[in-house]
Every structure is written in structure tokens, then in C-alpha cells.
Design an enzyme around this catalytic site. Structure first.
Site, mmCIF file in Angstrom:
data_model
loop_
_atom_site.group_PDB
_atom_site.id
_atom_site.type_symbol
_atom_site.label_atom_id
_atom_site.label_comp_id
_atom_site.label_asym_id
_atom_site.label_seq_id
_atom_site.Cartn_x
_atom_site.Cartn_y
_atom_site.Cartn_z
ATOM 1 N N ASP A 181 21.772 -13.849 4.188
ATOM 2 C CA ASP A 181 20.507 -14.537 3.938
ATOM 3 C C ASP A 181 20.137 -14.408 2.458
ATOM 4 O O ASP A 181 20.233 -13.321 1.874
ATOM 5 C CB ASP A 181 19.402 -13.924 4.811
ATOM 6 C CG ASP A 181 18.100 -14.687 4.694
ATOM 7 O OD1 ASP A 181 17.877 -15.609 5.488
ATOM 8 O OD2 ASP A 181 17.286 -14.337 3.808
ATOM 9 N N ILE A 182 19.707 -15.518 1.859
ATOM 10 C CA ILE A 182 19.282 -15.501 0.447
ATOM 11 C C ILE A 182 17.901 -14.851 0.359
ATOM 12 O O ILE A 182 16.958 -15.275 1.036
ATOM 13 C CB ILE A 182 19.236 -16.931 -0.127
ATOM 14 C CG1 ILE A 182 20.616 -17.595 -0.020
ATOM 15 C CG2 ILE A 182 18.762 -16.911 -1.578
ATOM 16 C CD1 ILE A 182 20.623 -19.065 -0.397
ATOM 17 N N GLU A 224 18.238 -20.812 5.020
ATOM 18 C CA GLU A 224 18.981 -20.134 3.957
ATOM 19 C C GLU A 224 19.897 -19.064 4.531
ATOM 20 O O GLU A 224 20.310 -18.141 3.835
ATOM 21 C CB GLU A 224 18.015 -19.514 2.929
ATOM 22 C CG GLU A 224 17.125 -18.422 3.444
ATOM 23 C CD GLU A 224 15.797 -18.923 4.021
ATOM 24 O OE1 GLU A 224 14.871 -18.106 4.094
ATOM 25 O OE2 GLU A 224 15.694 -20.110 4.376
#
Length: 305
Positions: A181-182, A224
Site C-alpha cells: 500500500d502506498i 492504492e
């Protein structure tokens, strides 16, 4: 076109091959119904038309074609055109061939112009099949590919995960799964707009693919979030692989509109045990990701370690 001939008479087979090659086709040969069925099962995607003799040893043409049609099912894209050959003009023989799944019937001795006419008719069917296959391939790609990143979407990722879990169980192999995950992606969208956020997602995907280990599978499974399938990988090896992906994505800044964007990613991973479901496996990786997020981000957490 690629044409497979099934004819037990060497002389008839040679004559038919010469006729077809004169018409510009590539020809492959078998000499009986058993060979026809086996060759078709092994190489079905390679042929556009089958030309099958009615009377052959071991397995008749009718029996072989009926078996092939059953194998193909009713799906139109699988329906390869078939021409039957026979020295008989008997109505019962013609009816048997059509009922077995033939699209045309050709009497021996073979006449060049008649063969050309029959091939012209079935070529139309073959081309329609090819167009249908191409259209279906395009639709399949659209339905399984994330439009923004060109990675597999969640549906395709989960399908791949099911396959890898089945392989791991069947062959007693290791398997790990991760969710990446960003970090603070909302801030990127807020500061650079959705165009900037989209660019980041595309560039993250490109970096993942550029650094992809052999056998690993990626997918965009959320806004994301990216899923990682790591075959033949235990928990310790998963940590090493995920740390490498984390560094690849975080070390160099991303450029958007002459500005540099620095980002980090968090990763949660877990190993596969035979007694858990796909849903549970993803949930465990998600729990590990949650721990990474809540203990400082920019790190890899392995569930259970």
C-alpha cells in the site's frame, strides 16, 4: 489456413495434401481416428479446419469427430470447421457425418474445383471463429486488466491466487502472499491532483514489473493497494522479496509536472497454510499490512513474525 487431414489411405492422403498445398494451405496428417483425436487434443489451437475420412481403422471418422465435438462443447469459438471425406454418396452416410458434427461432405475421388468450393465455404466459418476468438480475447483482457496500470485487476489476481494455492497444496510447495500500500496516498492526490495520483500508480506498477522476480504475480486490488503472489517462497524469503520491492518503489522520487514526489510504501505478508481459505489468506496479509501502517509505515511486516 492450417489443415489437419485424417485419412488412412496413403495415396488418397497424398493426393489431398497436394490439392490443399496448391491452394496455399499448410497441411498436417494423421492416418486414423485414434491419432486424429490425440493430435487434436494436443494441438487444437493450431488448426483452422479438419478434413476427416469417414471409414478409418481403430476409430471411424464419425466416432472421432463426435468425440472432438464433445470435447469442444457448445462454445462457438471452439467449433473448428470439419469436412468429411467418403467414397460413398449414400444419404445415410451423409446424415451420419452431419449429425456427428461435420460442416461439409466431400465425395471421392476428389475433384479440385469441388474441394475449392467446400474449402471456400468452411473458410468463412474458420474466419468467423478466428474473429470471435480475437474479440473474446480482447473482452477477457478488458475484464481482467486494470485500466490505469495494465496490471491484473482484483478479479484476475484472485483467480491467479486460487491457481497458485491449488498448486502449492497439490505439490506441497511454499507460497506467500503480500499486500503493498502506498503511504499517505490521499496527500498525493490532495497536493498534485488526481492526475498526479494516477501517474504515481502507473509508475509504481512499472517499477514493480521492472523488478519482478520470476514467477511472482502482481495485481492492483484496490485504490492504492497492490497484491503480490510469491510462489515457492517461505516467510523469511517473503520478507527479503518484499523489502526489495519496498526499496525499489521508495528509493528514487517520482516526477510529475517538473516536481519530484517522494513516497514510501508499507507491505503486509503471510505464508500460505493448506488449511486456510483464500479469503483468510488475504485477510492475514491485510492484518499484517495494518500492523505496518500502525507501527510507522515504510516497512514490511510478516504475519506471525
Amino acid at each position: 489456413m492450417n489443415i489437419l487431414i485424417a485419412e488412412d489411405s496413403p495415396s488418397d492422403r497424398m493426393l489431398l495434401k497436394l490439392h490443399l498445398e496448391k491452394l496455399g494451405h499448410s497441411v498436417y496428417e494423421v492416418s486414423n481416428g485414434v491419432e486424429l483425436v490425440k493430435h487434436f487434443y494436443d494441438h487444437s489451437e493450431e488448426f483452422d479446419v479438419l478434413v476427416v475420412d469417414l471409414h478409418m481403422p481403430e476409430k471411424s471418422g464419425v466416432e472421432a469427430v463426435a468425440e472432438i465435438r464433445k470435447y469442444q462443447g457448445s462454445y462457438a469459438a471452439n467449433w473448428i470447421p470439419i469436412i468429411f471425406l467418403s467414397g460413398s454418396d449414400a444419404e445415410d452416410d451423409i446424415l451420419k457425418c452431419i449429425e456427428a458434427g461435420a460442416d461439409a461432405y466431400l465425395s471421392k475421388p476428389i475433384q479440385h474445383k469441388v474441394l475449392l468450393a467446400k474449402l471456400t465455404a468452411v473458410t468463412r466459418l474458420a474466419k468467423m471463429r478466428q474473429q470471435l476468438l480475437a474479440a473474446n480475447a480482447r473482452l477477457e483482457a478488458l475484464s481482467t486488466t486494470d485500466y490505469l496500470t495494465n496490471l491484473p485487476n482484483r478479479r484476475a489476481f484472485e483467480h491467479s491466487l486460487r491457481d497458485e494455492m491449488a498448486k502449492a497444496s497439490r505439490h506441497d510447495q511454499m507460497l506467500s502472499v503480500a499486500i503493498l500500500d502506498i503511504d499517505h496516498f490521499k496527500q498525493i492526490n490532495d497536493n498534485y491532483g488526481h492526475d498526479g495520483g494516477d501517474l504515481i500508480l502507473r509508475e509504481v506498477s512499472k517499477r514493480l514489473i521492472a523488478s519482478q522476480r520470476s514467477g511472482d504475480v502482481f495485481g492492483r486490488i484496490g485504490g492504492e493497494e497492490f497484491g503480490l503472489i510469491l510462489p515457492h517462497t517461505n516467510a523469511d524469503e517473503a520478507r527479503v522479496a518484499c523489502e526489495r520491492y519496498r526499496e525499489v518503489l521508495s528509493q528514487e522520487p517520482y516526477e510529475y509536472d517538473d516536481r519530484k514526489i517522494k513516497l514510501t510504501v508499507s507491505v503486509g505478508a503471510c505464508k500460505f497454510d493448506n488449511d486456510i481459505s483464500q479469503l483468510e489468506l488475504i485477510k492475514r496479509a491485510d492484518v499484517a499490512l495494518y500492523m505496518a501502517k500502525n507501527t510507522g509505515r515504510d516497512k514490511v511486516v510478516i504475519e506471525g513474525y
